[in-house]
Scaffold this active site. Structure first.
Site, PDB file in Angstrom:
ATOM      1  N   HIS A  76     -18.817  32.718  -9.767  1.00  0.00           N
ATOM      2  CA  HIS A  76     -18.071  31.585 -10.320  1.00  0.00           C
ATOM      3  C   HIS A  76     -16.897  31.205  -9.401  1.00  0.00           C
ATOM      4  O   HIS A  76     -16.625  30.025  -9.179  1.00  0.00           O
ATOM      5  CB  HIS A  76     -17.465  31.938 -11.691  1.00  0.00           C
ATOM      6  CG  HIS A  76     -18.453  32.325 -12.732  1.00  0.00           C
ATOM      7  ND1 HIS A  76     -18.611  33.617 -13.177  1.00  0.00           N
ATOM      8  CD2 HIS A  76     -19.339  31.582 -13.426  1.00  0.00           C
ATOM      9  CE1 HIS A  76     -19.537  33.649 -14.110  1.00  0.00           C
ATOM     10  NE2 HIS A  76     -20.009  32.440 -14.278  1.00  0.00           N
ATOM     11  N   GLN A 130     -27.018  26.797 -26.442  1.00  0.00           N
ATOM     12  CA  GLN A 130     -28.004  27.188 -25.435  1.00  0.00           C
ATOM     13  C   GLN A 130     -28.520  28.621 -25.614  1.00  0.00           C
ATOM     14  O   GLN A 130     -29.230  29.128 -24.753  1.00  0.00           O
ATOM     15  CB  GLN A 130     -27.464  26.955 -24.023  1.00  0.00           C
ATOM     16  CG  GLN A 130     -26.341  27.868 -23.585  1.00  0.00           C
ATOM     17  CD  GLN A 130     -25.741  27.407 -22.268  1.00  0.00           C
ATOM     18  OE1 GLN A 130     -24.985  26.442 -22.195  1.00  0.00           O
ATOM     19  NE2 GLN A 130     -26.086  28.090 -21.185  1.00  0.00           N
TER      20      GLN A 130
HETATM   21  O1  PAF Z   1     -24.631  28.175 -16.125  1.00  0.00           O
HETATM   22  C1  PAF Z   1     -23.850  28.318 -17.103  1.00  0.00           C
HETATM   23  O2  PAF Z   1     -22.962  29.180 -17.098  1.00  0.00           O
HETATM   24  C2  PAF Z   1     -24.022  27.416 -18.314  1.00  0.00           C
HETATM   25  O3  PAF Z   1     -25.360  27.150 -18.567  1.00  0.00           O
HETATM   26  C3  PAF Z   1     -23.208  26.127 -18.235  1.00  0.00           C
HETATM   27  C4  PAF Z   1     -23.677  25.236 -17.082  1.00  0.00           C
HETATM   28  C5  PAF Z   1     -21.737  26.458 -18.040  1.00  0.00           C
HETATM   29  C6  PAF Z   1     -23.360  25.331 -19.526  1.00  0.00           C
HETATM   30  O4  PAF Z   1     -22.929  26.057 -20.624  1.00  0.00           O
END
Ligand code: PAF
Length: 282
Positions: A37, A61
């Protein structure tokens, strides 16, 4: 670094920062930040005048049997790391403030969202696309940064952005890996010592496949089988391993265009994903 938790406050702060044509870069994350990140954040810092990072574990998700409840949440630590990277704004909403109580509208990308990872995680990509669309509307960035580890997700987000003519450039950043090649992921911490020792076989299998491709091997079934064997020998259980077109993400029978190998495998109960691009070099 300012920290805000509502869309109204985010828009207000961005309104002040965006003056005089300044460019805004958005890095969407679910927190539990690692070097992967932070690499996205540094890229954004180098490219954009204003950098916004979102930290939000998006309930939409996660499937009913997935790790939403146990997904690591470390906002104080994440905030300190982001401040250290020179981030301007941290957007950390709660599900209650970010979603309407009866949220209904979803983004769907019907073909590709139910393939590969989507086949085994129904609703996952629709949930991810929907939250990314909400973040795009809230922050209205000029650039948005995503890791190539989630190759299918980055493809779907880029496609959504193009399909809907949004003026946002999607920057896809190469995967950050441990010394042994394992792609960094917040879920690596679920691995036992033995599973962690086996997991780098995923990368080794992909690198060997790409080497074999560069040496001229074009038999798709053979390339896939050899990679699967390497992962299985190390204790991995393959969920899928597919060679797909970089352009359409459809599975390829002949390697006559730029391709990407996509894999998901379980080590113990932990599901890991990775990929490698195959480019026809002359
Ligand atoms: O890749 C991720 O961490 C997630 O799928 C995202 C893009 C932040 C969306 O919640």
């Amino acid at each position: 670094m300012k920290r805000v938790s509502t869309v109204a406050a985010l828009r207000r702060e961005l309104g002040k920062l965006r003056k005089n044509g300044k460019t805004v870069g958005l890095v969407p994350t679910m927190g539990a930040l690692h070097e992967g990140h932070l690499t996205l954040v540094r890229k954004a810092r180098a490219k954009c005048d204003v950098v916004v990072v979102s930290v939000f574990v998006n309930p939409l998700q996660f499937g009913p049997n997935e790790d939403f409840a146990s997904y690591p949440r470390r906002l104080a630590r994440d905030a300190a790391l982001l401040k250290g990277c020179g981030v301007d704004l941290l957007f950390a909403p709660t599900a209650e403030t970010f979603y309407e109580p009866d949220h209904q509208t979803m983004i769907v990308s019907p073909k590709v969202q139910s393939m590969y990872c989507g086949q085994y995680r129904p609703g996952h990509f629709s949930g991810a696309l929907t939250v990314v669309a909400k973040l795009f509307f809230a922050a209205q960035p000029d650039f948005a940064f995503f890791g190539k580890k989630d190759w299918q997700q980055a493809w779907l987000i880029e496609k959504m952005t193009r399909d809907l003519n949004w003026p946002i450039r999607i920057v896809k950043v190469p995967t950050v890996r441990g010394k042994d090649g394992l792609a960094l992921s917040s879920r690596n911490e679920y691995l036992s010592e033995a599973e962690r020792a086996g997991a780098p076989a995923i990368r080794a299998a992909l690198v060997a496949l790409e080497k074999s491709f560069r040496a001229g091997e074009r038999r798709v079934a053979l390339l896939k089988r050899n990679a699967e064997r390497t992962i299985e020998k190390a204790g991995g259980k393959i969920q899928y391993l597919e060679i797909a077109s970089c352009r359409t993400l459809m599975p390829l029978k002949a390697l006559d265009e730029e391709a990407v190998v996509l894999v998901a495998a379980f080590f113990g109960k932990t599901r890991l994903i990775d990929n490698i691009e195959l480019k026809n070099r002359r």
